[in-house]
Design a protein around this motif. Sequence first.
Motif, short mmCIF file in Angstrom:
data_model
loop_
_atom_site.label_atom_id
_atom_site.label_comp_id
_atom_site.label_asym_id
_atom_site.label_seq_id
_atom_site.Cartn_x
_atom_site.Cartn_y
_atom_site.Cartn_z
N LEU A 180 0.82 -1.22 0.00
CA LEU A 180 0.00 0.00 0.00
C LEU A 180 0.85 1.27 0.00
O LEU A 180 0.32 2.37 0.05
CB LEU A 180 -0.93 0.00 1.22
N ASN A 181 2.16 1.10 -0.01
CA ASN A 181 3.12 2.21 -0.03
C ASN A 181 3.09 3.03 1.25
O ASN A 181 3.32 4.23 1.25
CB ASN A 181 2.89 3.10 -1.26
N TRP A 182 2.75 2.38 2.38
CA TRP A 182 2.78 3.06 3.67
C TRP A 182 4.21 3.20 4.16
O TRP A 182 4.53 4.13 4.87
CB TRP A 182 1.94 2.32 4.70
N TRP A 183 5.04 2.23 3.86
CA TRP A 183 6.47 2.31 4.12
C TRP A 183 7.17 1.35 3.19
O TRP A 183 6.54 0.58 2.48
CB TRP A 183 6.83 2.03 5.58
N GLU A 184 8.49 1.44 3.19
CA GLU A 184 9.26 0.63 2.27
C GLU A 184 10.52 0.10 2.95
O GLU A 184 11.12 0.77 3.79
CB GLU A 184 9.64 1.48 1.06
N TYR A 185 10.88 -1.09 2.58
CA TYR A 185 12.15 -1.67 3.03
C TYR A 185 13.18 -1.39 1.95
O TYR A 185 12.92 -1.59 0.77
CB TYR A 185 12.00 -3.18 3.24
N THR A 186 14.34 -0.90 2.36
CA THR A 186 15.38 -0.55 1.40
C THR A 186 16.59 -1.47 1.60
O THR A 186 16.81 -2.02 2.67
CB THR A 186 15.82 0.91 1.58
N ASN A 187 17.36 -1.61 0.55
CA ASN A 187 18.58 -2.43 0.57
C ASN A 187 18.29 -3.84 1.09
O ASN A 187 18.97 -4.34 1.98
CB ASN A 187 19.68 -1.78 1.41
N ASN A 188 17.27 -4.46 0.54
CA ASN A 188 16.89 -5.80 0.98
C ASN A 188 17.89 -6.84 0.48
O ASN A 188 18.52 -6.65 -0.56
CB ASN A 188 15.50 -6.16 0.44
N TRP A 189 17.97 -7.93 1.21
CA TRP A 189 18.71 -9.09 0.71
C TRP A 189 17.87 -10.32 0.98
O TRP A 189 17.10 -10.36 1.93
CB TRP A 189 20.12 -9.18 1.29
N GLY A 190 17.99 -11.29 0.11
CA GLY A 190 17.17 -12.49 0.22
C GLY A 190 15.90 -12.36 -0.59
O GLY A 190 15.65 -11.34 -1.25
N PRO A 191 15.06 -13.41 -0.56
CA PRO A 191 13.82 -13.39 -1.33
C PRO A 191 12.88 -12.26 -0.87
O PRO A 191 12.90 -11.88 0.29
CB PRO A 191 13.19 -14.75 -1.05
N GLU A 192 12.08 -11.78 -1.81
CA GLU A 192 11.18 -10.66 -1.52
C GLU A 192 9.82 -10.88 -2.18
O GLU A 192 9.73 -11.57 -3.19
CB GLU A 192 11.74 -9.35 -2.09
N LEU A 193 8.80 -10.27 -1.57
CA LEU A 193 7.52 -10.10 -2.25
C LEU A 193 7.65 -8.81 -3.05
O LEU A 193 7.93 -7.76 -2.47
CB LEU A 193 6.38 -9.96 -1.25
N VAL A 194 7.45 -8.88 -4.33
CA VAL A 194 7.63 -7.72 -5.19
C VAL A 194 6.27 -7.11 -5.48
O VAL A 194 5.35 -7.80 -5.94
CB VAL A 194 8.34 -8.13 -6.51
N ARG A 207 23.00 -4.75 10.72
CA ARG A 207 23.02 -3.63 9.77
C ARG A 207 24.41 -3.02 9.70
O ARG A 207 24.93 -2.73 8.63
CB ARG A 207 21.98 -2.58 10.19
N VAL A 208 25.03 -2.84 10.86
CA VAL A 208 26.38 -2.27 10.91
C VAL A 208 27.38 -3.23 10.24
O VAL A 208 28.24 -2.81 9.47
CB VAL A 208 26.80 -1.97 12.36
N ALA A 209 27.24 -4.52 10.51
CA ALA A 209 28.19 -5.50 9.99
C ALA A 209 28.01 -5.79 8.50
O ALA A 209 28.99 -5.93 7.78
CB ALA A 209 28.08 -6.81 10.78
N PHE A 210 26.77 -5.88 8.04
CA PHE A 210 26.53 -6.35 6.68
C PHE A 210 25.80 -5.36 5.78
O PHE A 210 25.69 -5.61 4.58
CB PHE A 210 25.72 -7.66 6.70
N GLY A 211 25.27 -4.30 6.33
CA GLY A 211 24.47 -3.36 5.53
C GLY A 211 25.33 -2.48 4.66
O GLY A 211 26.48 -2.16 4.98
N GLY A 212 24.78 -2.12 3.54
CA GLY A 212 25.49 -1.23 2.63
C GLY A 212 25.22 0.22 2.96
O GLY A 212 24.44 0.52 3.89
N PRO A 213 25.85 1.12 2.26
CA PRO A 213 25.60 2.54 2.50
C PRO A 213 24.15 2.89 2.18
O PRO A 213 23.54 2.31 1.30
CB PRO A 213 26.57 3.25 1.54
N SER A 214 23.63 3.85 2.94
CA SER A 214 22.24 4.23 2.76
C SER A 214 22.10 5.74 2.88
O SER A 214 22.74 6.36 3.72
CB SER A 214 21.38 3.54 3.84
N THR A 215 21.22 6.30 2.05
CA THR A 215 20.93 7.73 2.17
C THR A 215 19.91 7.97 3.28
O THR A 215 19.73 9.08 3.72
CB THR A 215 20.37 8.28 0.84
N ILE A 216 19.23 6.89 3.73
CA ILE A 216 18.21 7.01 4.74
C ILE A 216 18.79 6.81 6.13
O ILE A 216 18.48 7.54 7.06
CB ILE A 216 17.08 5.98 4.50
N VAL A 217 19.65 5.80 6.28
CA VAL A 217 20.24 5.48 7.58
C VAL A 217 21.72 5.85 7.53
O VAL A 217 22.47 5.27 6.76
CB VAL A 217 20.08 3.97 7.92
#
Length: 158
Positions: A53-67, A147-157
């Motif tokens: 519904l576009n209420w929020w979004e997950y960014t920089n996901n890894w693994g399977p996703e519902l698209v 997130r600190v160990a494996f997350g990539g750079p983010s403009t949000i976080v």
Amino acid sequence: YGWYFGLAFGLMAWLVDRARAAKGWGPMLASVIVVGPLFYVWDLIIEGGATALNWWEYTNNWGPELVTPNGNFPIVYPIIPFVITAIIMVWAFVKRDAQGYLMHERWAGVPNRPRGFSRELLRVLASAVWLNLMFWFLLVLPLVLMRVAFGGPSTIVP
């Protein structure tokens, strides 16, 4: 999350108690069997639906996703750590000692208080503190560390 956890975990604890009575399972086995699938499906519907519904979004996901056209919802991470947290939290609210007290009630000294309002208030406060501590140490801190160990750079976080 207070009302959400109160309702969701209260209902799940009730279901776990019913399963234990019907099947003779221990508190951890019943929590895994009842809470694991139920909470996964619940979170998938609520969080996945909110993403669709576009209420929020997950960014920089890894693994399977519902698209969906409005964003993608990861179906492994962070949902699996959330499910594990739910299992442990519900288990902590159904596992009672021989006198019928929960572990956090025992630690807070509830059995030593005289019956009445102050005892029940202590029981509520102990539960609130216990839920917050479990939420922080079982879910928030591990997710931040991942997130600190494996997350990539983010403009949000930052």
